[in-house]
Design an enzyme around this catalytic site. Structure first.
Site, PDB file in Angstrom:
ATOM      1  N   HIS A   1      30.202  15.820 -35.783  1.00  0.00           N
ATOM      2  CA  HIS A   1      29.202  15.998 -35.381  1.00  0.00           C
ATOM      3  C   HIS A   1      29.654  17.140 -33.686  1.00  0.00           C
ATOM      4  O   HIS A   1      29.256  16.541 -32.020  1.00  0.00           O
ATOM      5  CB  HIS A   1      29.615  14.525 -33.733  1.00  0.00           C
ATOM      6  CG  HIS A   1      30.235  13.275 -34.155  1.00  0.00           C
ATOM      7  ND1 HIS A   1      28.938  12.397 -34.556  1.00  0.00           N
ATOM      8  CD2 HIS A   1      30.977  12.305 -34.963  1.00  0.00           C
ATOM      9  CE1 HIS A   1      29.278  11.186 -35.249  1.00  0.00           C
ATOM     10  NE2 HIS A   1      30.589  11.219 -35.326  1.00  0.00           N
TER      11      HIS A   1
ATOM     12  N   GLU B   1      20.076  33.522 -41.296  1.00  0.00           N
ATOM     13  CA  GLU B   1      18.231  32.867 -40.914  1.00  0.00           C
ATOM     14  C   GLU B   1      17.218  33.071 -41.237  1.00  0.00           C
ATOM     15  O   GLU B   1      17.094  32.268 -41.796  1.00  0.00           O
ATOM     16  CB  GLU B   1      18.243  33.441 -39.259  1.00  0.00           C
ATOM     17  CG  GLU B   1      19.859  33.671 -38.247  1.00  0.00           C
ATOM     18  CD  GLU B   1      19.289  34.627 -37.192  1.00  0.00           C
ATOM     19  OE1 GLU B   1      18.347  34.549 -36.927  1.00  0.00           O
ATOM     20  OE2 GLU B   1      19.685  35.769 -36.709  1.00  0.00           O
TER      21      GLU B   1
ATOM     22  N   SER C   1      18.835  44.358 -32.640  1.00  0.00           N
ATOM     23  CA  SER C   1      17.401  44.249 -31.085  1.00  0.00           C
ATOM     24  C   SER C   1      16.743  45.503 -31.016  1.00  0.00           C
ATOM     25  O   SER C   1      17.692  46.711 -30.305  1.00  0.00           O
ATOM     26  CB  SER C   1      17.324  43.578 -30.485  1.00  0.00           C
ATOM     27  OG  SER C   1      16.755  43.707 -29.390  1.00  0.00           O
TER      28      SER C   1
ATOM     29  N   LYS D   1      22.607  43.704 -29.224  1.00  0.00           N
ATOM     30  CA  LYS D   1      22.794  42.943 -30.090  1.00  0.00           C
ATOM     31  C   LYS D   1      23.355  43.416 -31.522  1.00  0.00           C
ATOM     32  O   LYS D   1      22.789  44.170 -31.831  1.00  0.00           O
ATOM     33  CB  LYS D   1      21.534  42.190 -29.891  1.00  0.00           C
ATOM     34  CG  LYS D   1      21.004  41.553 -29.213  1.00  0.00           C
ATOM     35  CD  LYS D   1      21.386  40.159 -28.878  1.00  0.00           C
ATOM     36  CE  LYS D   1      21.038  39.255 -29.753  1.00  0.00           C
ATOM     37  NZ  LYS D   1      20.020  38.879 -29.797  1.00  0.00           N
TER      38      LYS D   1
END
Ligand code: ARG
Length: 473
Positions: free
Chosen positions: A170, A304, A291, A297
């Site tokens: 979980h 992804e 970024s 970043k």
């Protein structure tokens, strides 16, 4: 490869379609564009030539084609192969698909012999054969990449056979595990994927050619001869099934969807682990991007994107299933829609697996952060319950005693291993000094020392078995 859709301006006349004899008017421009597949089935050109050569040699072998005709066909197809490889072949939309483009060019090059190539054959059995040949090679290429990724995961697992991290259920801290054990879970998934691909290949490698349009042919063909020449395991048994069956493509896409599902799950974990909140791993800069607005970043773009690409591969599986679900026997033009999903699935898997195999070798691990996280969620609570059971307490009572103990630890902001013995004994008088051996992360991990468990010795055994499996098949 250039596609020439306006051949009429450079050649004397628009080439008449191979089937135009029974038509009163030429096909409408829009329909021509709509029905043509040459824009994408060019990819089958090399296997189409292989299939044509095997067919022509068989026709000669059984006496349907003369020796000189076969020699002309071999010469012409050899030339066409060179032109395609050299990017010189001019593809014509007027000629609809890869098969008719090659056949027309062959006839231009060698004359009448080219017109005899299609004897005893149809584009229906031809395209089914081409797709199987193409997919067989693609599966072999993909399996090599699956193996490279398995190897990368196993190598990293070996380095981290003892590295402690929190195991989650979980997404809450559950019990300590080793990072090596966690990685080997993915190696297992990919081993199954490899098996599924090998299995899909088995049913791909059967020859449809000889089924002709749907019912077979009246020529005295030798299908086994063709099957042997093209490296098939045998011939498709029923001509109606052979020209219409696309199960093999669906099976491949199903296996591919599972590969991507596994990569997507791993991607999700890598992305989580790389956030500063976890800080478990870092991915080498060459696999990340920054970024354009936020200078701090470093984004895990590769995982992804792989996670995102899973969607298109799952979509292709559904596309093929839907394509087939209501088709009456035998061949229908619907089947032309099988190619783009298969090609894109192959491309997506090849790219995703190749980049993952490299990227996993660029993953660095922070064992201190992993350990700190494992210390935070009372990960050894089950071990304390098991300890009490071994001292004679029924499991349900042990569970209750430990739950109260965890509440105490949470209220005081300490780990179970940091509670004094006399305090622990308030929750159960069965607790003694030997409890601290089981409350540590190492104690918990070492205790799970059976096949499939997370103890470092078991992880090393799993690594050894996985390496042995890599060497076979
Ligand atoms: N381009 C077609 C395909 O991909 C080849 C077979 C055409 N057969 C036919 N009867 N129209 O399926």
């Amino acid at each position: 490869m250039p596609t020439d859709s306006s051949a009429s301006s450079t050649t004397p006349a628009v080439p008449a379609a191979a089937w135009s004899g029974r038509f009163n008017e030429p096909v409408a421009e829009r329909v021509k564009r709509f029905t043509a597949s040459v824009g994408f089935d060019q990819r089958l050109a090399r296997v189409d030539i292989d299939g044509s050569l095997a067919h022509a040699r068989m026709l000669c072998h059984v006496g349907v084609l003369s020796g000189p005709d076969l020699a002309d066909i071999e010469r012409g197809l050899g030339q066409i192969r060179q032109d395609i490889d050299g990017g010189r072949f001019v593809w014509s939309l007027d000629l609809e698909d890869v098969h008719l483009n090659i056949e027309r060019r062959l006839t231009e090059l060698v004359g009448d012999a080219g017109k005899r190539l299609h004897t005893g054959r149809s584009r229906n059995d031809q395209v089914a054969t081409d797709l199987r040949l193409y997919l067989r090679d693609a599966i072999d290429q993909i399996r090599v990449l699956v193996r490279e990724l398995r190897r990368a995961l196993i190598d990293l697992a070996e380095v981290h056979a003892d590295t402690v991290m929190p195991g989650f259920t979980h997404l809450q801290v559950a019990q300590p595990v080793t990072f090596g054990h966690h990685l080997m879970a993915y190696a297992e998934m990919l081993e199954r994927d490899d098996g599924r691909l090998a299995d899909a290949r088995k049913r791909t490698n059967w020859l449809p050619l000889g089924s002709a349009a749907l019912a077979g042919t009246s020529y005295p063909i030798d299908r086994e001869h063709v099957a042997r020449a093209l490296g098939f395991d045998g011939i498709c048994a029923n001509s109606l099934d052979a020209v219409s069956d696309r199960d093999f493509a669906i099976e491949f896409c199903a296996a591919a969807a599972l590969v991507m599902t596994h990569l997507s799950r791993l991607s999700e974990e890598l992305i989580l682990w790389m956030t500063p909140r976890f800080g478990f791993i870092d991915i080498a800069d060459r696999f990340c991007t920054g970024s354009s607005i936020m200078p701090q970043k470093k984004n895990p773009d590769v995982p992804e994107l792989v996670r995102g690409k899973t969607g298109r591969v799952n979509g292709h599986l559904i596309a093929l299933l839907t394509l087939m679900k209501s088709q009456p026997l035998a061949y229908n033009k619907d089947n032309q829609e099988d190619k783009e999903p298969v090609f894109d699935t192959v491309d997506t898997l090849v790219d995703s697996l190749a980049i993952y195999a490299e990227m996993m070798r660029g993953v660095t691990v922070d064992p201190v952060a992993m350990r700190a996280a494992a210390m935070q969620g009372f990960a050894t609570a089950t071990d304390l319950a098991d300890y009490l059971v071994k001292k004679g307490l029924p499991f349900r009572e042990a569970h209750e005693a430990v739950a109260r103990c965890v509440r105490h630890a949470a209220e005081h902001g300490v780990d179970l291993s940091q509670i004094d013995l006399e305090v622990l004994r308030r929750f159960s008088p069965l607790i003694d000094t030997d409890v601290f051996g089981v409350l540590t992360l190492e104690g918990s991990i070492a205790a799970r020392n059976h096949a499939g468990g997370t103890a470092p010795a078991q992880v090393r055994a799993a690594i050894q078995a996985a390496r042995a499996a890599l060497e076979t098949a």
